[in-house]
Design an enzyme around this catalytic site. Structure first.
Site, PDB file in Angstrom:
ATOM      1  N   CYS A   1      60.905 116.143  58.639  1.00 61.27           N
ATOM      2  CA  CYS A   1      61.248 114.923  57.898  1.00 61.27           C
ATOM      3  C   CYS A   1      60.887 115.060  56.429  1.00 61.27           C
ATOM      4  O   CYS A   1      61.668 114.679  55.545  1.00 61.27           O
ATOM      5  CB  CYS A   1      60.557 113.706  58.519  1.00 61.27           C
ATOM      6  SG  CYS A   1      58.748 113.794  58.557  1.00 61.27           S
TER       7      CYS A   1
ATOM      8  N   HIS B   1      51.901 110.019  53.948  1.00 62.91           N
ATOM      9  CA  HIS B   1      52.654 109.970  55.205  1.00 62.91           C
ATOM     10  C   HIS B   1      52.060 108.971  56.186  1.00 62.91           C
ATOM     11  O   HIS B   1      50.847 108.890  56.361  1.00 62.91           O
ATOM     12  CB  HIS B   1      52.666 111.373  55.838  1.00 62.91           C
ATOM     13  CG  HIS B   1      53.749 111.598  56.831  1.00 62.91           C
ATOM     14  ND1 HIS B   1      53.779 110.972  58.054  1.00 62.91           N
ATOM     15  CD2 HIS B   1      54.859 112.372  56.791  1.00 62.91           C
ATOM     16  CE1 HIS B   1      54.851 111.367  58.717  1.00 62.91           C
ATOM     17  NE2 HIS B   1      55.527 112.208  57.968  1.00 62.91           N
TER      18      HIS B   1
END
Length: 351
Positions: A154, A181
């Site tokens: 990702c 994140h």
């Protein structure tokens, strides 16, 4: 239309399932996961972050569930080679367990299970496998010589478009990234031993702490742009929110520039060319929750761009690390099927 199985029904597996279900060229017929079929049916329907799916999902029996009346068989095999993919007519597997990251562990899909194509939801750093970031290196799919490809990660999907623009417009001497994140399933809810990762900091409560840890994205970018080997690295900080992450990109560039030029290059790339629909751009004062369910791989935060002394460039790129990535994986599956199984022109073209 190709028959597809999903192996691994976690956060990414379930979201890829949702997007692939709406693709008329992909027919999902089977799911494999260690959880119960009851949990699988429940969690693909109801999601605390991304909302309730607009499909009617019903667990019918212990071995299958239905989506809008269509049957999806289910198994709980740790060893995927025990699944009779051939009998189900499965030609493509979306490998979303995160467990099989070596070619020796993936090749049995082709050699023993009768599967034609495998798409992996994590980077595989071996020459025999192609790591794809749509909009950046998808042309390397070529004639389909490599039957196992990955959707990279990702954060790599977020970083690669930014790298592409800066590299092509200004040249990159070197750089460093920090991804802010969201918490993931590799962390613990409360302090306790972590059996998933050796990093001790991930054993601390993911809901209370800022947790510095590793990210493979900066080194994985070398799989996309080999010419940058040794020139990029980075770290991650896991933060106690459930969705929408931010990549802080810092580059020393070859050509002197300024904020206006950098933002103009990024905005232009978001509007036309191979990154249209992949990279977004905005100069609104938004925050992380505003990016939930964004299907872009990255969205440039134009208000935060900085240029120091003409050659140090700092860029913030937002991303919904679940939906953006999962949408790209569905698109990659569509392209692979169209080009190499159905032999038709794919709907998704990045040029």
């Amino acid at each position: 239309m190709v028959k597809v199985a999903v192996n691994g029904f976690g956060r990414i597996g379930r979201l890829v399932f949702r997007y692939a279900w709406d693709d008329p060229t992909l027919e999902i017929v089977h799911v494999n996961d260690l959880c119960s079929v009851e949990s699988a049916a429940y969690l693909v329907k109801y999601d605390s972050v991304h909302g309730t799916w607009d499909k009617d999902v019903v667990q019918e029996k212990d071995r299958y569930f239905t989506v809008d009346g269509k049957k999806v068989t289910f198994s709980q095999e740790k060893d995927y080679q025990k699944i009779d993919f051939k009998a189900m007519g499965v030609e493509m597997v979306l490998e979303c367990t995160g467990k099989f990251l070596k070619m020796d562990n993936l090749k049995p899909y082709l050699q023993k299970c009768g599967v034609k194509r495998v798409i992996v939801s994590a980077p595989v750093k071996e020459p025999e496998c192609l790591n794809v970031v749509l909009g950046c290196n998808h042309e390397l799919l070529g004639k389909g010589e490599k039957q196992i490809v990955t959707n990279a990660s990702c954060t790599t999907n977020c970083l690669a478009p930014v790298v592409k623009v800066i590299k092509e417009k200004f040249g990159i001497v070197h750089g460093c990234i920090t991804t802010i994140h969201d918490v993931t399933g590799t962390q613990t809810l409360v302090d306790m031993p972590n059996t998933k990762k050796s990093d001790l900091r991930r054993a601390r409560s993911g809901m209370l702490n800022l947790c510095p840890t590793s990210t493979g994205s900066a080194t994985a970018i070398i799989e996309i742009y080999p010419e940058l080997r040794g020139k990029l690295n980075g770290l991650a900080v896991r933060v106690p929110i459930l969705n929408a992450s931010l990549t802080d990109c810092v580059f020393e560039v070859e050509t002197k520039t300024n904020i206006v030029q950098v933002n103009a290059a990024l905005k232009s790339a978001s509007l036309k060319g191979p990154l249209k629909g992949i990279m977004g751009y905005n100069d609104l004062p938004l925050v992380s929750t505003d990016y939930t369910n964004s299907t872009y791989s990255c969205i440039i935060d134009g208000l935060s761009t900085q240029v120091i002394d003409g050659t140090m460039v700092k860029i913030y790129a937002w991303y919904d690390n679940e939906t953006g990535y999962s949408k790209r994986m569905q698109e990659l599956a569509h392209i692979v099927n169209a080009k190499f199984i159905d032999h038709k022109k794919p709907e998704y073209v990045y040029e």
